[in-house]
Design a protein around this motif. Structure first.
Motif: not given
Length: 467
Positions: A354, A356-358, A424, A426, A438
Motif C-alpha cells: 500500500c 499509504r504505508w510510509r 492512516t 491502508i 483512495c
C-alpha cells in the motif's frame, strides 16, 4: 448471531499446536483431559472447541486464548480473498462470507486452494517474463522455495524451542559469553582447529563468509560490521555443532520441496545465530523492561537494528511471551526480501503493498525512525516502526533496505512507541482494497466494474462499483 455462527471450529490450529509440541493425539488429549476420539473430532472440525478446552489450552500450554479463538488465520484469509478476487474465479462469485466460512469450516481445503492459486499466479508471472517456472516430478507448477519457507516459518510462529534450548546450552559452555565474538573465536579454534581471518571483497569474491575445511580457516569479508562478524561466527559454529538439531527442525516441516527444505535449514542456522547473540530469556526481560525500545536493545546486545527486529518476531515461549510482532524488509525497487506476518498482519503475496504505508519514506530520511498508525479496511489497527538499514557494497556504495516491525494497537501500553491519534487507512494491496476514495490507488480492485465518466475526474484515479 445464530448459535452455529458462535461455534468455534479450530481443528487446524489444534493440530498445528500439537505437532509443534511433538505430541501424539493420545498425549495431547491426556494433557487437555479429553478422550483421543473427541480430540480427533475436534481436529477434523466435526466438533466445535468448547470453553473448557480453551481454558485447558491456556492453563497447560500457556496459549493466548484470544489469538487462538480468532475466527481464522489472517494470512490464510488474505490469501483466499486474493484468490477469490482473481478474474479466473469470477464465475464462482465468492464473497467475503463464503471465504470466511471456507477458512473456518474446512481450513485444510482452504489452505490447498490458497496454495493452488499462489502456484497459478507465480507460474503466470514467470511465463510473462519468459522464464518458465520449474515443475515438480509430476509436471505440476510449484510454489517458489522462498514462499514455501515463509509459510513454514509462519506455521511455526517463527519460534523453535529445540533450537532455543540447544543455543542456551551452547552459550553456557562458552568460556566468556560476555564477549561473544572473542568466545566464539576461541571455541572455533579449540574445538575445530580453525582460525578466523578477514579479507577484502576482491579476495572473498563477493562472499561474506566462507569456511575453508582444508585450511581450517573461517574467512570473513571486511565489508561486515562488528555485529555482522559475530553473526557469521555464530552461524559457522551452529552449523558445525548444532547441525543435528537444525536438520531435525528442517525435516519436521511437511510438504516442502528439496530446495525449500535446504533454504529452511539455512534460515534456521541464522535463527540459531540470533539466539546465541540474544539469548531468549535475557532478551525477553530486556525487551519488557525497555518497553520494546529497539535502539536500547540494539545497544545492550551490540547488534543491528534489523537483528533486533527479527528477534522480536520470535518471542513466543510459553510463560515468557513477548508482544507479537510482524516484520517486513524491502529494497528500493519494492521487492520484499523478508516477510513474517507473526499472526498479526497478513501480507498480499503479489501486486505490491500500500502506497499509504510510509514504509518507503525511510529512503528519503534514512537516519530517522518512522512510527505510523495503520488501519485496514476491516477496522483493525496496527503500529508500524520502520527505518532504513544499509548494506555496504564492494564498489564503495551502500544498498538501502527498508525494515519495519509492527504490532496490534492493543499492545500500545507495552511498547515505547506511540503513533498519536492519527491512523492512516491502508489496504493489503490495491487489488484487495475496496477503498473507493483512495487518491494514491495504482489500479482498481479485481472483480470490480469501473465507473468511467469522460466528464469527471476525481481525486481518486479509479472509481468502481460495489459488485
Amino acid at each position: 448471531m445464530s448459535a452455529s455462527q458462535e461455534k468455534l471450529f479450530a481443528g487446524a490450529r489444534l493440530r498445528r499446536l500439537r505437532k509443534e509440541l511433538g505430541q501424539t493425539q493420545a498425549q495431547f488429549a491426556e494433557s487437555l483431559n479429553v478422550s483421543p476420539s473427541y480430540l480427533n473430532l475436534l481436529e477434523r472440525n466435526q466438533r466445535p472447541v468448547t470453553a473448557r478446552v480453551l481454558l485447558s489450552l491456556a492453563e497447560v500450554f500457556d496459549v493466548d486464548v484470544r489469538a487462538f479463538a480468532a475466527e481464522s488465520d489472517r494470512q490464510l484469509l488474505a490469501d483466499l480473498k486474493e484468490a477469490a478476487a482473481d478474474p479466473v474465479l469470477k464465475s464462482a462469485d465468492l464473497d467475503a462470507r463464503d471465504v470466511q466460512e471456507l477458512a473456518d469450516a474446512h481450513p485444510r481445503a482452504a489452505e490447498a486452494l490458497a496454495k493452488l492459486h499462489q502456484a497459478y499466479r507465480e507460474s503466470n508471472a514467470a511465463a510473462a517474463d519468459l522464464a518458465l517456472r520449474a515443475t515438480g516430478e509430476e509436471g505440476g507448477a510449484i510454489l517458489s522455495p522462498l514462499e514455501e519457507v515463509r509459510d513454514a516459518l509462519d506455521a511455526a510462529s517463527n519460534y523453535f524451542p529445540s533450537i532455543e534450548d540447544a543455543c542456551d546450552r551452547f552459550r553456557a559452555g562458552l568460556d566468556d559469553p560476555s564477549d561473544l565474538g572473542a568466545a566464539l573465536t576461541a571455541r572455533l579454534k579449540s574445538s575445530h582447529g580453525a582460525a578466523v581471518r578477514t579479507y577484502d571483497d576482491a579476495v572473498m569474491g563477493g562472499a561474506l563468509r566462507r569456511f575453508d575445511f582444508h585450511a581450517r580457516k573461517l574467512l570473513l569479508s571486511d565489508l561486515l560490521e562488528p555485529a555482522g562478524r559475530v553473526f557469521h561466527l555464530a552461524v559457522t559454529l551452529v552449523n558445525l555443532e548444532l547441525g543435528d538439531v537444525l536438520d531435525q527442525e528442517a525435516h519436521r516441516a511437511s510438504g516442502l520441496s528439496d530446495d525449500a527444505r535446504a533454504m529452511l535449514r539455512s534460515t534456521l542456522a541464522s535463527y540459531a545465530a540470533a539466539a546465541l547473540m540474544m539469548p531468549y530469556q535475557t532478551f525477553f526481560e530486556a525487551a519488557e523492561r525497555s518497553k520494546y525500545d529497539i535502539d536500547a536493545l540494539r545497544r545492550k546486545f551490540e547488534v543491528s537494528f534489523e537483528q533486533v527486529c527479527h528477534r522480536l518476531t520470535t518471542l513466543h515461549r510459553p510463560g515468557a511471551r513477548g508482544v507479537p510482532f510482524f516484520m517486513i524488509r524491502t529494497d528500493q525497487a519494492g521487492n520484499v526480501t523478508k516477510r513474517f506476518g507473526g499472526g498479526v498482519l497478513a501480507f498480499a503475496r503479489s501486486g505490491g503493498g500500500c502506497a499509504r504505508w510510509r514504509l518507503y519514506d525511510v529512503f528519503r530520511a534514512p537516519e530517522q525512525l518512522h512510527v505510523q498508525g495503520l488501519e485496514l479496511t476491516d477496522g483493525s489497527r496496527f503500529i508500524s516502526i520502520s527505518r532504513a538499514v544499509t548494506r555496504p557494497l564492494a564498489d564503495g556504495t551502500a544498498a538501502l533496505n527498508a525494515v519495519a516491525v509492527g504490532c496490534e494497537v492493543s499492545a500500545l501500553d507495552r511498547i515505547v512507541y506511540d503513533p498519536g491519534e492519527r491512523f492512516t487507512p491502508i489496504g493489503l494491496s490495491c487489488r484487495l482494497c475496496d477503498r473507493n476514495d483512495c487518491p494514491v490507488r495504482a489500479f482498481p480492485p479485481m472483480q470490480r466494474s469501473l465507473r468511467v465518466d469522460p466528464h469527471l475526474r476525481g481525486a481518486a484515479p479509479f472509481s468502481f462499483g460495489d459488485d
